[in-house]
Design a protein around this motif. Structure first.
Motif, mmCIF file in Angstrom:
data_model
loop_
_atom_site.group_PDB
_atom_site.id
_atom_site.type_symbol
_atom_site.label_atom_id
_atom_site.label_comp_id
_atom_site.label_asym_id
_atom_site.label_seq_id
_atom_site.Cartn_x
_atom_site.Cartn_y
_atom_site.Cartn_z
ATOM 1 N N ARG A 149 -14.353 6.612 2.934
ATOM 2 C CA ARG A 149 -13.363 7.163 1.998
ATOM 3 C C ARG A 149 -12.040 7.522 2.666
ATOM 4 O O ARG A 149 -11.229 8.230 2.066
ATOM 5 N N ILE A 150 -11.820 7.055 3.878
ATOM 6 C CA ILE A 150 -10.603 7.405 4.610
ATOM 7 C C ILE A 150 -9.663 6.209 4.648
ATOM 8 O O ILE A 150 -10.057 5.099 5.010
ATOM 9 N N MET A 151 -8.419 6.461 4.294
ATOM 10 C CA MET A 151 -7.425 5.392 4.271
ATOM 11 C C MET A 151 -6.154 5.837 4.995
ATOM 12 O O MET A 151 -5.913 7.030 5.192
ATOM 13 N N ILE A 152 -5.374 4.850 5.370
ATOM 14 C CA ILE A 152 -4.016 5.084 5.851
ATOM 15 C C ILE A 152 -3.091 4.647 4.729
ATOM 16 O O ILE A 152 -3.103 3.482 4.337
ATOM 17 N N LYS A 154 -12.062 15.544 -6.068
ATOM 18 C CA LYS A 154 -10.632 15.519 -6.390
ATOM 19 C C LYS A 154 -10.039 14.134 -6.150
ATOM 20 O O LYS A 154 -9.097 13.734 -6.829
ATOM 21 N N LEU A 155 -10.565 13.432 -5.157
ATOM 22 C CA LEU A 155 -10.048 12.114 -4.797
ATOM 23 C C LEU A 155 -11.190 11.125 -4.620
ATOM 24 O O LEU A 155 -12.325 11.510 -4.311
ATOM 25 N N ASP A 156 -10.855 9.857 -4.764
ATOM 26 C CA ASP A 156 -11.803 8.792 -4.420
ATOM 27 C C ASP A 156 -11.562 8.281 -3.003
ATOM 28 O O ASP A 156 -12.498 7.933 -2.295
ATOM 29 N N MET A 157 -10.287 8.219 -2.595
ATOM 30 C CA MET A 157 -9.919 7.851 -1.229
ATOM 31 C C MET A 157 -8.878 8.861 -0.746
ATOM 32 O O MET A 157 -7.928 9.179 -1.469
ATOM 33 N N VAL A 158 -9.067 9.349 0.480
ATOM 34 C CA VAL A 158 -8.161 10.360 1.014
ATOM 35 C C VAL A 158 -7.295 9.746 2.116
ATOM 36 O O VAL A 158 -7.792 9.082 3.020
ATOM 37 N N LEU A 201 -17.973 9.390 4.768
ATOM 38 C CA LEU A 201 -18.502 8.124 5.295
ATOM 39 C C LEU A 201 -19.233 7.304 4.244
ATOM 40 O O LEU A 201 -19.842 6.284 4.569
ATOM 41 N N GLN A 202 -19.156 7.721 2.983
ATOM 42 C CA GLN A 202 -19.785 6.952 1.911
ATOM 43 C C GLN A 202 -18.896 5.772 1.526
ATOM 44 O O GLN A 202 -17.674 5.904 1.461
ATOM 45 N N PRO A 203 -19.465 4.619 1.249
ATOM 46 C CA PRO A 203 -18.649 3.486 0.794
ATOM 47 C C PRO A 203 -18.070 3.747 -0.589
ATOM 48 O O PRO A 203 -18.589 4.571 -1.347
ATOM 49 N N TYR A 204 -17.015 3.028 -0.902
ATOM 50 C CA TYR A 204 -16.390 3.155 -2.217
ATOM 51 C C TYR A 204 -16.116 1.766 -2.779
ATOM 52 O O TYR A 204 -15.557 0.914 -2.082
#
Length: 678
Positions: A20-23, A314-318, A7-10
């Motif tokens: 940090r969650i994307m489609i 490992k990732l910036d956006m998952v 839930l942290q902004p990027y």
């Protein structure tokens, strides 16, 4: 402020992503006339409203007329796309969600007999196994015009207000230039790695020239083709560095593998029974090596795995794309601390397998996905509380119970077995498909939370149903295997269910007659062949197991091809007779008066189910609608209103396989669209 890593902004360039969650980019095949119209927009807006930070549309949008989609993709080469993409983007932006689109030229990954019948182009004449078209080897003017096509498409997306674009480079034209397997050009675009990457950098330079330095541009690419003679991991690391060092892109979105075959595609995008997050560590290596914004998605179906991907750096956006097809409100439930309420992705891959057969993507157990205009993702409370009685606790009955309970009704469920599940429980006995039980487990938990009364080990009759004094009765009793399909010898065969349940022990030389083409036949073949038995699967169809579809077929074949298993198509089982201590099976053909025989010790028939509907017909005369369904209302999202029997005190419906043999999605869809208005 939450401490949850997810839930942290990027911060991506000037763009602040709220979590940090994307489609990731994917094509659900919802466009109309190649445009992302209302159905497409509603799908993305539903997920934007629920809190996802970034939704990427298209997988992929075609940039050129000679890149015709092989399923229903967005046509980014048409100017009219701007208005439709602007509506989608504006509505997602209003919900606080960023929007990007993936652009591509398919190269050889399409067919010449689609759309305008233009030649397929590629940097070599090598045919792709999946789409089978022999491409034209590109000329200099092909390269020049396609570079312009990419830039034109990107410019359209900037005009539509999108936050950025992603260039697709795995299995498509871009990395067909990269791979030694698919590029045998001479001169500036073939030969050395520098030359093979030149097309990519020419495209990126032209996009930057047209769209400016502030517009976000990324590349989704394979960092290792995992294919003899193809791009290696070392090549992928070198390409990653070169993409970063070019100064032309803002993020890397990395995958691993190749998609030119069904098996390769399934390894890139794994399905149920395959390892979760198989390429996450690889993506993490790319990020560690480049120290550059890195995105990734590949079977990251649960929040715990996604959280680990971010927390471990490992990732910036998952990417949680299929997970959002199962539950579009995933992020909202994380924010609200309701992770246990997330509808789980079970990896059934009904979504992707359907689009590769020309349909639109549907989630096996969320029938509202892709139907947001007609079916609710959130169930609204009813104005009047009713007593609803459901017979059967398979997928149809459990969905009807869940929806009715969410409506606030008093729900009673009768089930003959000692636990819920129906056919799903049979399916999930195979270790590779055990994830399927989550379809039932999630619904059971939701029902228990809402006070649904379950009566297990209860074979309900009409009297038991009427004792509940119901306002509505839903029959979801499913069906039983139908094996009486032979001219003679029906008493000598068993069903695929008999094998899967363990009620019948596998033979040592077995003929499976599969006239349904679904999972049951292949699961039986898998289970029997695992014992060391010889198995022949016979079908009257031109191909075997057509209902299983491409990517779901891969794990079966990886098991069956290493065993003594054969497939015989275009032959029909006619009869079975005893021959000493063996069985003589006679095969016939729909194509002529031909006969063949087999001597085996077991014959298994998979011919679907017949409805278990006695209780329905017993209750029908007592119901107010006499069991009749308004199909127009059912098909368009309306409520049922038929009442033909003034003496009837309840309405009666039947759903799922209690109507006819179909599949899990059909059963659950029946239940949702019926129960949502009760």
């Amino acid at each position: 402020m939450s401490n949850d890593p997810l839930l942290q902004p990027y911060q991506l360039k000037h763009l602040t992503l709220r979590n940090r969650i994307m489609i990731t980019s994917h094509e659900p095949a919802y466009p109309e006339d190649g445009m992302p119209k209302d159905r497409y927009r509603a799908y993305h807006v539903e997920r934007a409203r629920a809190g996802v930070a970034l939704t990427m549309t298209a997988g992929s949008a075609s940039v050129a007329r000679d890149s015709p989609p092989v399923f229903n993709n967005i046509l980014a080469w048409k100017d009219e796309v701007v208005g439709w993409m602007k509506k989608l983007t504006d509505e997602c932006h209003d919900e606080g969600c960023a929007v990007m689109i993936q652009l591509t030229h398919l190269g050889r990954r399409t067919r010449w007999d689609k759309a305008d019948w233009l030649p397929v182009v590629s940097p070599s004449h090598e045919r792709e196994a999946s789409h089978k078209a022999f491409p034209k080897k590109m000329e200099d003017w092909d390269i020049a015009r396609i570079i312009e096509d990419y830039a034109d498409a990107a410019e359209r997306m900037k005009a539509a207000g999108l936050d950025g674009v992603e260039i697709q480079a795995y299995g498509h034209l871009m990395d067909q230039f990269w791979s030694p397997l698919t590029n045998d050009l001479d001169g500036p675009y073939g030969g050395s790695l520098d030359n093979r990457l030149r097309f990519t950098f020419d495209v990126l330079k032209e996009i930057r020239k047209r769209c400016g330095d502030e517009f976000i541009v990324g590349v989704r690419y394979t960092g290792d083709e995992d294919l003899p003679g193809g791009l290696t991991k070392a090549d992928g690391l070198e390409i990653s560095h070169r993409l970063k060092d070019s100064g032309l892109i803002d993020f890397l979105n990395v995958v691993k593998g190749h998609i030119d075959t069904d098996a390769g595609l399934t390894d890139v995008i794994p399905i149920q029974g395959m390892r979760n997050a198989p390429h996450l560590d690889f993506a993490g290596e790319i990020r560690a090596a480049t120290n550059f914004p890195t995105f990734h998605a590949a079977k990251i179906p649960d929040v715990a795995t996604a959280r680990h991907a971010i927390a471990s750096g490992k990732l910036d956006m998952v990417g949680m794309t299929r997970a959002h097809m199962a539950d579009p409100h995933l992020v909202r439930k994380v924010i609200e601390g309701r992770e246990e309420d997330i509808r789980p992705c079970v990896g059934a891959n009904y979504c992707l397998d359907r689009i590769y057969q020309g349909g639109m993507a549907l989630c096996l157990h969320n029938p509202a996905t892709g139907r947001e205009l007609e079916q609710p993702q959130t169930i609204k409370p009813a104005e009047t509380r009713k007593r609803i009685t459901i017979v059967g606790a398979g997928p149809a009955g459990m969905e009807a119970a869940r929806v009715a309970a969410e409506r606030g009704h008093d729900v009673t469920v009768f089930e003959a077995a000692d636990q819920p599940g129906g056919q799903i429980r049979l399916t999930a006995q195979q270790e590779r498909r055990r994830e399927m039980i989550s379809i039932i487990a999630w619904r059971f938990e939701q029902c228990e939370k809402r006070g649904v009364k379950f009566h297990f080990s209860t074979y309900a009759d009409a009297e038991a149903v009427l004792e509940t004094n119901p306002d509505e009765v839903i029959i979801a009793t499913g069906g039983l295997p139908h094996t009486e399909v032979l001219g003679s010898g029906n008493d000598l065969v068993c069903s695929a269910w008999d094998i899967l349940s363990g009620d019948v022990k596998p033979g040592s030389n077995v003929l499976i007659f599969d006239d349904a083409g679904d999972h049951s036949g292949l699961q039986a073949a898998d289970l029997i062949s695992q014992t060391g038995a010889k198995v022949e699967v016979v079908t009257p169809d031109r191909s075997f197991a057509p209902e299983v579809m491409a990517m779901n077929l891969v794990p079966y074949m990886r098991n069956l091809q290493k065993r003594d298993t054969t497939f015989t198509v275009t032959w029909r089982l006619m009869s079975v007779a005893r021959d000493g201590n063996q069985l003589r099976a006679t095969l016939g053909s729909d194509y002529g008066d031909f006969r063949r025989e087999r001597l085996v010790d077991q014959v298994v028939v998979n011919h679907g189910t017949r409805p278990l509907d006695d209780i329905y017909f017993e209750l029908k005369p007592k119901s107010s609608n006499l069991g009749e369904v308004d199909y127009d209302a059912l098909a368009t999202g309306g409520a049922q209103s038929i009442r033909k029997n003034p003496e009837g005190s309840f309405r009666l419906f039947r759903i799922g396989d209690a109507v006819a043999a179909r599949n899990t999605h059909a059963a659950i869809y029946d239940a949702l669209r019926l129960a949502k208005d009760l």
